[in-house]
Design a protein around this motif. Structure first.
Motif, PDB file in Angstrom:
ATOM      1  N   LEU A 180       0.816  -1.131   0.044  1.00 38.68           N
ATOM      2  CA  LEU A 180      -0.071   0.002  -0.025  1.00 38.68           C
ATOM      3  C   LEU A 180       0.749   1.487   0.203  1.00 38.68           C
ATOM      4  CD1 LEU A 180      -3.061   0.182  -0.322  1.00 38.68           C
ATOM      5  CD2 LEU A 180      -3.235   0.714   2.175  1.00 38.68           C
ATOM      6  N   PRO A 181       1.846   1.353   0.764  1.00 41.41           N
ATOM      7  CA  PRO A 181       2.765   2.807   0.890  1.00 41.41           C
ATOM      8  C   PRO A 181       3.363   2.816  -0.482  1.00 41.41           C
ATOM      9  CG  PRO A 181       3.054   1.639   2.857  1.00 41.41           C
ATOM     10  CD  PRO A 181       2.350   0.547   2.042  1.00 41.41           C
ATOM     11  N   ILE A 182       3.646   1.709  -0.926  1.00 46.36           N
ATOM     12  CA  ILE A 182       4.530   1.697  -2.531  1.00 46.36           C
ATOM     13  C   ILE A 182       3.506   2.202  -3.494  1.00 46.36           C
ATOM     14  CG2 ILE A 182       5.709   0.384  -4.244  1.00 46.36           C
ATOM     15  CD1 ILE A 182       6.976  -1.168  -1.995  1.00 46.36           C
ATOM     16  N   LEU A 183       2.315   1.795  -3.487  1.00 48.52           N
ATOM     17  CA  LEU A 183       1.301   1.730  -4.661  1.00 48.52           C
ATOM     18  C   LEU A 183       0.805   3.441  -4.576  1.00 48.52           C
ATOM     19  CD1 LEU A 183      -0.669   0.843  -6.664  1.00 48.52           C
ATOM     20  CD2 LEU A 183      -2.084   0.033  -4.939  1.00 48.52           C
ATOM     21  N   TYR A 184       0.589   3.960  -3.435  1.00 47.90           N
ATOM     22  CA  TYR A 184       0.157   5.317  -3.147  1.00 47.90           C
ATOM     23  C   TYR A 184       1.215   6.191  -3.663  1.00 47.90           C
ATOM     24  CZ  TYR A 184      -4.277   4.858  -1.111  1.00 47.90           C
ATOM     25  OH  TYR A 184      -5.508   4.463  -0.964  1.00 47.90           O
ATOM     26  N   GLN A 185       2.577   5.820  -3.327  1.00 45.74           N
ATOM     27  CA  GLN A 185       3.563   6.837  -3.601  1.00 45.74           C
ATOM     28  C   GLN A 185       3.949   6.988  -5.265  1.00 45.74           C
ATOM     29  OE1 GLN A 185       7.559   5.493  -2.211  1.00 45.74           O
ATOM     30  NE2 GLN A 185       7.916   7.675  -1.691  1.00 45.74           N
TER      31      GLN A 185
END
Length: 218
Positions: free
Chosen positions: A174-179
């Motif tokens: 999730l953090p990678i996807l949003y970034q």
């Protein structure tokens, strides 16, 4: 003008309930508020939320009675009460308060696997693993849940559906996807040579992310 009608909800106030030790790590070593503000600034996002820390149930209840919070995050290690007992106490004060459970690292997963029947009180469970981007990811995930119905109807905003039942892995994704979504949207906006105000408005049209834990939910 449609951009003005997109993303009407923004996360502004977060209540973080944790042990004194974890509070020290988050505030003194990780400087979580500074890091969160820095991430919003680096990604050219507006309305960075404020995180208010409570060290036990009485302090958390006192904050809830005094101020409005968009949601609460409870860490796996808390003072006196278990996270489940603490969540029940907070729900007694504010029944509609969304609450997330935050594990310290992957070693905590075995503990919650034995208590899976109690997890329904939480919106979702995430693993921190000392990745400060997790707080931004939770904020954006919650905003997307609140805004997706309006944004898809008003602005035909697209949706990315993440299907994953492993807390360990979706906490990484999730953090990678949003970034990546935010950076890609910024690259597209830059190509259009928009002024700063229009850039901020155009960011509201980025794809929303929804997450499902099972085939049926997806």
């Amino acid at each position: 003008d449609i951009y003005h009608d997109l993303t009407p909800f923004h996360v502004r106030e977060i209540l973080l309930v944790t042990s004194l030790y974890d509070a020290f790590i988050l505030e003194e070593e990780e400087r979580i508020n500074e890091n969160l503000f820095g991430q919003y600034s680096d990604l050219e996002l507006t309305t960075a939320p404020r995180i208010t820390n409570a060290s036990d149930d009485s302090e958390a209840i006192s904050f809830l009675q005094q101020r409005y919070f968009d949601y609460a995050i409870i860490t796996i290690r808390t003072q006196q009460l278990t996270p489940f007992e603490l969540a029940e106490k907070l729900k007694n004060i504010k029944p509609d308060l969304p609450i997330f459970l935050l594990l310290y690292d992957n070693s905590d997963l075995a503990l919650i696997n034995r208590m899976s029947e109690k997890l329904n009180i939480f919106e979702k469970v995430f693993v921190w693993n000392r990745d400060s981007r997790m707080f931004l990811a939770i904020a954006k995930y919650f905003e997307d849940m609140m805004n997706v119905e309006n944004d898809t109807k008003v602005g035909l905003v697209r949706v990315i559906l993440l299907v994953e039942n492993s807390v360990r892995y979706y906490s990484k994704y999730l953090p990678i996807l949003y970034q990546e979504i935010i950076k890609q949207t910024q690259r597209l906006i830059t190509q259009d040579n928009l002024d700063p105000m229009k850039k901020n408005l155009r960011m509201r049209a980025r794809p929303k992310v929804l997450m499902a834990l099972s085939y049926e939910e997806a």
